[in-house]
Design a protein around this motif. Structure first.
Motif, short mmCIF file in Angstrom:
data_model
loop_
_atom_site.label_atom_id
_atom_site.label_comp_id
_atom_site.label_asym_id
_atom_site.label_seq_id
_atom_site.Cartn_x
_atom_site.Cartn_y
_atom_site.Cartn_z
N SER A 1 -1.64 2.67 -7.75
CA SER A 1 -2.69 3.01 -6.79
C SER A 1 -2.08 3.46 -5.47
CB SER A 1 -3.63 1.82 -6.58
OG SER A 1 -2.93 0.74 -6.02
N TYR A 2 -2.79 4.33 -4.78
CA TYR A 2 -2.30 4.91 -3.54
C TYR A 2 -3.48 5.42 -2.74
CZ TYR A 2 -3.09 9.11 -6.27
OH TYR A 2 -3.66 10.09 -7.05
N ASP A 3 -3.23 5.66 -1.47
CA ASP A 3 -4.21 6.31 -0.60
C ASP A 3 -3.66 7.68 -0.23
OD1 ASP A 3 -5.94 4.07 -0.45
OD2 ASP A 3 -4.66 3.17 1.07
N PRO B 1 4.57 16.61 0.10
CA PRO B 1 4.00 15.35 0.55
C PRO B 1 5.05 14.45 1.17
CG PRO B 1 4.47 15.19 -1.77
CD PRO B 1 4.82 16.60 -1.36
N VAL B 2 4.59 13.51 1.95
CA VAL B 2 5.42 12.40 2.40
C VAL B 2 4.80 11.15 1.81
CG1 VAL B 2 6.22 11.06 4.37
CG2 VAL B 2 6.18 13.56 4.50
N VAL B 3 5.60 10.39 1.10
CA VAL B 3 5.13 9.16 0.47
C VAL B 3 5.75 7.99 1.22
CG1 VAL B 3 5.06 7.81 -1.66
CG2 VAL B 3 4.97 10.31 -1.78
N VAL B 4 4.90 7.05 1.62
CA VAL B 4 5.36 5.83 2.27
C VAL B 4 4.95 4.67 1.37
CG1 VAL B 4 5.19 4.36 4.30
CG2 VAL B 4 5.15 6.85 4.56
N ALA B 5 5.96 3.92 0.92
CA ALA B 5 5.73 2.78 0.03
C ALA B 5 6.52 1.60 0.59
CB ALA B 5 6.19 3.11 -1.39
N THR C 1 0.85 -1.18 0.00
CA THR C 1 0.00 0.00 0.00
C THR C 1 0.89 1.24 0.00
OG1 THR C 1 -1.71 -1.15 1.23
CG2 THR C 1 -1.78 1.25 1.27
N ILE C 2 0.60 2.14 -0.90
CA ILE C 2 1.33 3.40 -0.98
C ILE C 2 0.45 4.47 -0.37
CG2 ILE C 2 2.34 5.11 -2.53
CD1 ILE C 2 2.85 2.71 -4.46
#
Length: 84
Positions: free
Chosen positions: A38-40, A63-67, A13-14
Motif C-alpha cells: 500500500s502507498y499514497d 517518481p520519488v518514493v519515500v519509504a 507509510t510509503i
C-alpha cells in the motif's frame, strides 16, 4: 538493508510523489500494486509543498518514493522488492 529495516519500511507509510503522464511513475505504482504494497500518491504538479520536499531531498525527476528512512527516484524494481 537488514531484515529488520526491510520489515520496518514495509510497515511505514510509503509515498509516491508523481506527476501526470509519467511512464516511470506508472511503472512504480504498478509494481507496488503487484506486490500488494500500500502507498499514497501525491501529485507534484498539484502540491507545491510536496515539490519543495522532493527538491529538498535533491531529486529532479519523478517518481520519488519515500519509504520510512529510504527514498529514491525513478522506477527502481530492486528497491521496491526490498519493501515486500
Amino acid at each position: 538493508m537488514t531484515a529488520q529495516t526491510a520489515t520496518q519500511n514495509a510497515t511505514d507509510t510509503i509515498i509516491v510523489y508523481s506527476k501526470p503522464a509519467c511512464v516511470q511513475c506508472t511503472a512504480t505504482t504498478r509494481a507496488l500494486d503487484a506486490k500488494g504494497i500500500s502507498y499514497d500518491v501525491i501529485d507534484l504538479t498539484q502540491d507545491d509543498d510536496a515539490m519543495s520536499r522532493v527538491t529538498g531531498l535533491g531529486y529532479r525527476q519523478a517518481p520519488v518514493v519515500v519509504a520510512g528512512d529510504d527514498h529514491w527516484s525513478g522506477f527502481r524494481p530492486d528497491m521496491i522488492a526490498r519493501l515486500s
